[in-house]
Design a protein around this motif. Sequence first.
Motif, PDB file in Angstrom:
ATOM      1  N   VAL A 133       4.410 -15.864 -28.745  1.00 25.90           N
ATOM      2  CA  VAL A 133       5.702 -15.906 -28.066  1.00 25.90           C
ATOM      3  C   VAL A 133       5.763 -14.805 -27.006  1.00 25.90           C
ATOM      4  N   ALA A 134       5.325 -13.609 -27.368  1.00 26.87           N
ATOM      5  CA  ALA A 134       5.327 -12.494 -26.415  1.00 26.87           C
ATOM      6  C   ALA A 134       4.392 -12.781 -25.236  1.00 26.87           C
ATOM      7  N   ARG A 135       3.284 -13.439 -25.490  1.00 28.38           N
ATOM      8  CA  ARG A 135       2.343 -13.778 -24.408  1.00 28.38           C
ATOM      9  C   ARG A 135       2.972 -14.751 -23.420  1.00 28.38           C
ATOM     10  N   ILE A 136       3.672 -15.771 -23.930  1.00 33.17           N
ATOM     11  CA  ILE A 136       4.319 -16.743 -23.050  1.00 33.17           C
ATOM     12  C   ILE A 136       5.376 -16.055 -22.201  1.00 33.17           C
ATOM     13  N   ARG A 137       6.143 -15.170 -22.799  1.00 36.03           N
ATOM     14  CA  ARG A 137       7.146 -14.407 -22.029  1.00 36.03           C
ATOM     15  C   ARG A 137       6.493 -13.676 -20.864  1.00 36.03           C
ATOM     16  N   ASP A 138       5.403 -12.982 -21.144  1.00 38.12           N
ATOM     17  CA  ASP A 138       4.730 -12.210 -20.102  1.00 38.12           C
ATOM     18  C   ASP A 138       4.157 -13.118 -19.018  1.00 38.12           C
ATOM     19  N   ASP A 139       3.579 -14.255 -19.421  1.00 41.25           N
ATOM     20  CA  ASP A 139       2.999 -15.184 -18.449  1.00 41.25           C
ATOM     21  C   ASP A 139       4.075 -15.792 -17.545  1.00 41.25           C
ATOM     22  N   LEU A 140       5.219 -16.157 -18.143  1.00 39.54           N
ATOM     23  CA  LEU A 140       6.284 -16.772 -17.363  1.00 39.54           C
ATOM     24  C   LEU A 140       6.874 -15.777 -16.367  1.00 39.54           C
ATOM     25  N   MET A 141       7.105 -14.554 -16.802  1.00 44.75           N
ATOM     26  CA  MET A 141       7.674 -13.561 -15.904  1.00 44.75           C
ATOM     27  C   MET A 141       6.705 -13.204 -14.782  1.00 44.75           C
ATOM     28  N   THR A 142       5.418 -13.172 -15.080  1.00 40.97           N
ATOM     29  CA  THR A 142       4.424 -12.916 -14.034  1.00 40.97           C
ATOM     30  C   THR A 142       4.469 -14.008 -12.974  1.00 40.97           C
ATOM     31  N   LEU A 143       4.563 -15.266 -13.407  1.00 35.13           N
ATOM     32  CA  LEU A 143       4.619 -16.388 -12.469  1.00 35.13           C
ATOM     33  C   LEU A 143       5.887 -16.331 -11.624  1.00 35.13           C
ATOM     34  N   LEU A 144       7.051 -16.130 -12.247  1.00 34.26           N
ATOM     35  CA  LEU A 144       8.305 -16.114 -11.511  1.00 34.26           C
ATOM     36  C   LEU A 144       8.355 -14.974 -10.495  1.00 34.26           C
TER      37      LEU A 144
END
Length: 407
Positions: free
Chosen positions: A292-303
Amino acid sequence: MEETTCRVCDAPVLEFADLGDQPTANGFLLPEEVAGEFRFRLAVGACTRCRLVQLVTVVPQELRYHAGYRYHASGSASHRDHFAADARHFLEAELTGPDPFIVEIGCNDGVMLGTIAAAGVRHLGVEPSGNVADIAREKGVRVLSAFFDEDTAAAVRAEHGPADVVFGANTICHIAHMDSVFRGLDKLLTPGGVFVFEEPYLETIVSGMAFDQIYDEHVFYFSVASVQAMAERFGFELVDAERIAMHGGEVRYTIARPGARVPSERLAALLAEEESAKLNEPATLAEFGRNVARIRDDLMTLLRQLRADGKRVVGYGAPGKSSTVTNYCGIGTDLVPFVCDSTPAKQGRLLPGSHLPVRPPADFADPYPDYALLFAWNHAEEIMAKEQAFREAGGKWIRFVPDVEVI
């Protein structure tokens, strides 16, 4: 990390994911209401005995369900079709005796009971949110405005007699007082009656990384094994469990009095699948928390990269789970200026916590953004088919379940 005990069997609960400070997921606000917004720590854990996954902190039900409740179950065509099929099944398979009676816990706007009412079958919806209950009544559905518990069940039995079916959809996992629910079922159901409920499935959440299914309304996250243990603890028997496609993958459970029905083969098969996948094991759930923490980091990096590139991103859909994502990830109007949603009751308001403005679907095309962040991913097929012009204009979809990807 808070210490808590299981709401079903009183054993210790081991926390495995913390999604931070959160509001109530359907608490859509007017701009002047922001200052008084309620917040709590959203964390989940698993019982060390019965393995039932549950919220560590439960928001009082009166704060979750009220006259301003913004979720309308009839808002999706796929929902309307699904619940019409549920109703037809009950009419053909369970409500066949003389003067049958069905009770639905949390009937919302009457999306299922409307079909039952049209068939002339005795029914009652038990719905605490007055605004959606009124919509159900306009459809000819009989509704009692109340929370379902032992006292409510006793009152229903006294006025209407025993129920052949008690049904709940995306509702039972919302109820913290499960002991009172089952005592109510014991009072209300006929000897051969069934309690049927369909809810988000823990396996779908874990394997599909659907962490946004975790929010204040969802007190419990059922597996077949944990539902079996819960039924037995309260003097009932789980006799069937069937996978269904709702909300990206749910299970429909059927519970009866012990010995009243023969347990199905698919129940045994699902229990075996869970054991093989080690679904209820602490290590499996701990890995989910890390992902879950990994997805958060990946999404914020993309945005953030899209913003740096001068691209415009708009949110699509404002279901309750969008609150989990925006607040856990820290998505503000600097990254996503607004969200489009077809529910009139949400339009003109702010997404809980993150305070992203909710606008009508017409604003999505005025003009089209470069990217659309798909919060309502469980309706992806329906949405993408409707928004063909967005794709033709060069638009791209962003999904974050089970991984962050641009479509």
